[in-house]
Each structure stands twice: as structure tokens, then as C-alpha cells.
Scaffold this motif. Structure first.
Motif, PDB file in Angstrom:
ATOM      1  N   UNK A 104       0.833  -1.211   0.000  1.00 14.27           N
ATOM      2  CA  UNK A 104       0.000   0.000   0.000  1.00 14.27           C
ATOM      3  C   UNK A 104       0.861   1.252   0.000  1.00 14.27           C
ATOM      4  N   UNK A 105       2.034   1.189   0.616  1.00 14.16           N
ATOM      5  CA  UNK A 105       2.934   2.332   0.576  1.00 14.16           C
ATOM      6  C   UNK A 105       3.349   2.680  -0.837  1.00 14.16           C
ATOM      7  N   UNK A 106       3.665   1.656  -1.637  1.00 13.80           N
ATOM      8  CA  UNK A 106       4.029   1.893  -3.038  1.00 13.80           C
ATOM      9  C   UNK A 106       2.834   2.397  -3.838  1.00 13.80           C
ATOM     10  N   UNK A 107       1.668   1.812  -3.567  1.00 11.21           N
ATOM     11  CA  UNK A 107       0.453   2.233  -4.273  1.00 11.21           C
ATOM     12  C   UNK A 107       0.137   3.705  -4.006  1.00 11.21           C
ATOM     13  N   UNK A 108       0.170   4.113  -2.745  1.00  8.03           N
ATOM     14  CA  UNK A 108      -0.182   5.497  -2.417  1.00  8.03           C
ATOM     15  C   UNK A 108       0.809   6.485  -3.026  1.00  8.03           C
ATOM     16  N   UNK A 109       2.088   6.153  -2.982  1.00  3.15           N
ATOM     17  CA  UNK A 109       3.083   7.052  -3.581  1.00  3.15           C
ATOM     18  C   UNK A 109       2.839   7.202  -5.075  1.00  3.15           C
ATOM     19  N   UNK A 150       4.180  -5.893  -5.563  1.00  2.00           N
ATOM     20  CA  UNK A 150       4.610  -4.593  -6.066  1.00  2.00           C
ATOM     21  C   UNK A 150       5.179  -4.702  -7.482  1.00  2.00           C
ATOM     22  N   UNK A 151       5.639  -5.895  -7.847  1.00  2.00           N
ATOM     23  CA  UNK A 151       6.084  -6.085  -9.232  1.00  2.00           C
ATOM     24  C   UNK A 151       4.891  -5.991 -10.178  1.00  2.00           C
ATOM     25  N   UNK A 152       3.794  -6.643  -9.827  1.00  2.00           N
ATOM     26  CA  UNK A 152       2.592  -6.532 -10.648  1.00  2.00           C
ATOM     27  C   UNK A 152       2.075  -5.118 -10.710  1.00  2.00           C
ATOM     28  N   UNK A 153       2.120  -4.423  -9.586  1.00  2.00           N
ATOM     29  CA  UNK A 153       1.704  -3.021  -9.550  1.00  2.00           C
ATOM     30  C   UNK A 153       2.555  -2.191 -10.501  1.00  2.00           C
ATOM     31  N   UNK A 154       3.866  -2.367 -10.434  1.00  2.00           N
ATOM     32  CA  UNK A 154       4.761  -1.526 -11.231  1.00  2.00           C
ATOM     33  C   UNK A 154       4.633  -1.815 -12.715  1.00  2.00           C
ATOM     34  N   UNK A 155       4.475  -3.071 -13.080  1.00  2.00           N
ATOM     35  CA  UNK A 155       4.275  -3.388 -14.497  1.00  2.00           C
ATOM     36  C   UNK A 155       2.980  -2.762 -15.014  1.00  2.00           C
ATOM     37  N   UNK A 156       1.966  -2.726 -14.152  1.00  2.00           N
ATOM     38  CA  UNK A 156       0.717  -2.077 -14.528  1.00  2.00           C
ATOM     39  C   UNK A 156       0.908  -0.571 -14.662  1.00  2.00           C
ATOM     40  N   UNK A 157       1.666   0.029 -13.741  1.00  2.00           N
ATOM     41  CA  UNK A 157       1.954   1.454 -13.854  1.00  2.00           C
ATOM     42  C   UNK A 157       2.673   1.766 -15.160  1.00  2.00           C
ATOM     43  N   UNK A 158       3.612   0.911 -15.536  1.00  2.00           N
ATOM     44  CA  UNK A 158       4.342   1.140 -16.788  1.00  2.00           C
ATOM     45  C   UNK A 158       3.384   1.157 -17.972  1.00  2.00           C
ATOM     46  N   UNK A 159       2.391   0.276 -17.959  1.00  2.00           N
ATOM     47  CA  UNK A 159       1.428   0.211 -19.060  1.00  2.00           C
ATOM     48  C   UNK A 159       0.488   1.414 -19.043  1.00  2.00           C
ATOM     49  N   UNK A 160       0.018   1.786 -17.854  1.00  2.00           N
ATOM     50  CA  UNK A 160      -0.925   2.906 -17.750  1.00  2.00           C
ATOM     51  C   UNK A 160      -0.268   4.250 -18.048  1.00  2.00           C
TER      52      UNK A 160
END
Length: 251
Positions: A104-109, A150-160
Motif C-alpha cells: 500500500x505504501x508503493x500504491x499510495x506514492x 509490487x512487481x505486478x503493480x509496477x508493471x501495470x503502472x508502466x502500461x498505464x
């Protein structure tokens, strides 16, 4: 001057990141829950006592960043080791506390950095995961699960965010020399009936280079990933670990 925000930047990997970005000419902003650690940082760094997993705290930090003119680089670095225990012995509260900070810390940032970077049409997000996010990790279920997430989160951020000129990458540190790993070593030694030195040697021998890494090695990668030299590097998971072959010294 380009601006970087580093969560959990008062010590360890986060502080090394601050030093690396400062040397590269960035204005360094740091958040941490450790007030004494923040007081010990260079006087020209901008510091905020904030819990990375608190939306209220992060909203306040990003309001200040917005007023200062925006953000070029986010290093979502906040993390806690969590419990060392067999999965059946992990309390739900301990699971939730570990996942909250690490995920959640990575998500909020990222949630609050994204609009600023979109407005600028550029930006770099670097998320600190772990080699525990690449392997199964006995007796560390909450930590490993969060670091995979957080890896899945970051890969999604890269796409978005890629269409807006924003890159997002993950760094997976291996065992990093410093006070934090000492706590992990002691807990794993107790859980596995080993000595601290046996666990240490097991981690080191589980890498092809036979050694732990330094916090500065992680910082160097973060600075590179945020530089023009990495302008088309996005959605990548990069281990800085001396090539971990076996993350569990007893296997």
C-alpha cells in the motif's frame, strides 16, 4: 532543478538513494517515520515525517511537492521485513502490517505521483521490491507476497503511464549490508536453529558472486533508471543482488 521523492529515505537504501540523486544534481525530498533519522540527513534535503502507508500523510507530502512545482522521480522505497514464521504461525495483524507498508505504501506514492508526472508529460517511478519478489521465500510469507505484488503493480503502472511519457521499473535488492539485514539474520537463525553467521554465509553462498550488496549499488541503479540513458527502459524488474541462485540458505 529536477526533484526526487524517496519514501523511507532516512537510512539504508533510501538514504543511499538520496545521496546518489543529490550527487546527480537533484533536489532531494525524503519521507520517513523515523524523526531522528530525518534530523540526521543533509540540511539541504527536504524532509517530512510521514508514514508511507497513511493516505493522509502522503496527501500532505504531495500537497507540498505540488506547491514546490512538481515531481520528476519517485522512489517508492518504504518497506518492513515483517514476521519470520511458518505460515500457520503468522498472525493476521502481522500479515496486514507487513503488506500495508510494502504494497500500500508503493500504491499510495504512485497514486499521488501520477497526476504530477502526467501534467509534466514525463517522469520516472522506481519501486523497491526484493529478490523475495522473484522466488518463494520460506518463513517470510507476508514479505514475499507483498514484494511479488509490487512487481505486478509496477508493471501495470508502466502500461498505464507510458503513454504519458512516464516510466516505471522495479529494483529487486538481494541481501544488503546494514542494520536491517542484521535483524533478519537473527530472526531467521532463531527460526531455523542456526547461528547468525551460518545464515549470513548461506545467503552469500546463494549468489554467484558470493557476497552481499551495498546500499549504494541499489542507489546507482535507481539513478540510472531515472536518467536519459534509460529513457526507453520501463516495466522492467532488475535484480541488484550478485545473482541470487538460492534465497534460502537451508535449501
Amino acid at each position: 532543478m529536477a526533484r526526487v521523492l524517496i519514501t523511507a529515505g532516512a537510512s539504508g537504501i533510501g538514504r543511499a538513494m538520496g545521496e546518489g540523486f543529490a550527487a546527480a544534481g537533484y533536489e532531494v525530498w525524503v519521507t520517513d517515520v523515523n524523526a531522528a533519522g530525518l534530523d540526521d540527513l543533509p540540511s539541504d534535503w527536504i524532509t517530512h515525517r510521514a508514514n508511507a502507508a497513511s493516505e493522509e500523510d502522503m496527501q500532505a507530502v504531495f500537497a507540498a511537492i505540488t506547491a514546490a512545482g512538481g515531481l520528476d522521480v519517485l522512489c517508492a522505497n518504504a518497506g518492513v521485513a515483517g514476521p519470520t514464521a511458518k505460515v500457520e504461525d503468522v498472525a493476521l495483524a502481522d500479515w496486514q502490517a507487513c503488506v500495508s507498508v510494502n504494497l500500500e505504501g508503493a500504491f499510495l506514492a504512485a497514486k499521488y505521483a501520477a497526476p504530477l508526472m502526467k501534467a509534466a508529460g514525463t517522469g520516472s517511478i522506481v519501486v523497491t521490491s526484493s529478490t523475495a519478489g522473484q522466488f518463494g521465500y520460506p518463513n517470510r510469507a507476508p514479505y514475499s507476497a507483498a514484494k511479488w505484488a509490487v512487481i505486478g503493480l509496477t508493471k501495470t503502472l508502466a502500461m498505464e503511464l507510458g503513454p504519458h511519457g512516464i516510466r516505471a521499473n522495479v529494483i529487486c535488492p538481494g541481501a544488503v549490508e546494514g542494520p536491517r539485514i542484521e535483524g533478519v539474520l537473527e530472526r531467521e537463525a532463531a527460526a531455523k536453529g542456526m547461528t547468525r553467521d551460518e545464515v549470513y554465509d548461506g545467503y552469500a553462498s546463494g549468489t554467484s558472486m558470493g557476497r552481499f550488496v551495498e546500499a549504494s549499488d541499489i542507489a546507482n541503479m535507481a539513478v540510472f533508471l531515472s536518467s536519459d540513458a534509460a529513457r526507453l527502459v520501463s516495466g522492467q524488474v532488475i535484480a541488484v543482488d550478485g545473482h541470487t541462485e538460492n534465497p534460502d540458505p537451508k535449501v
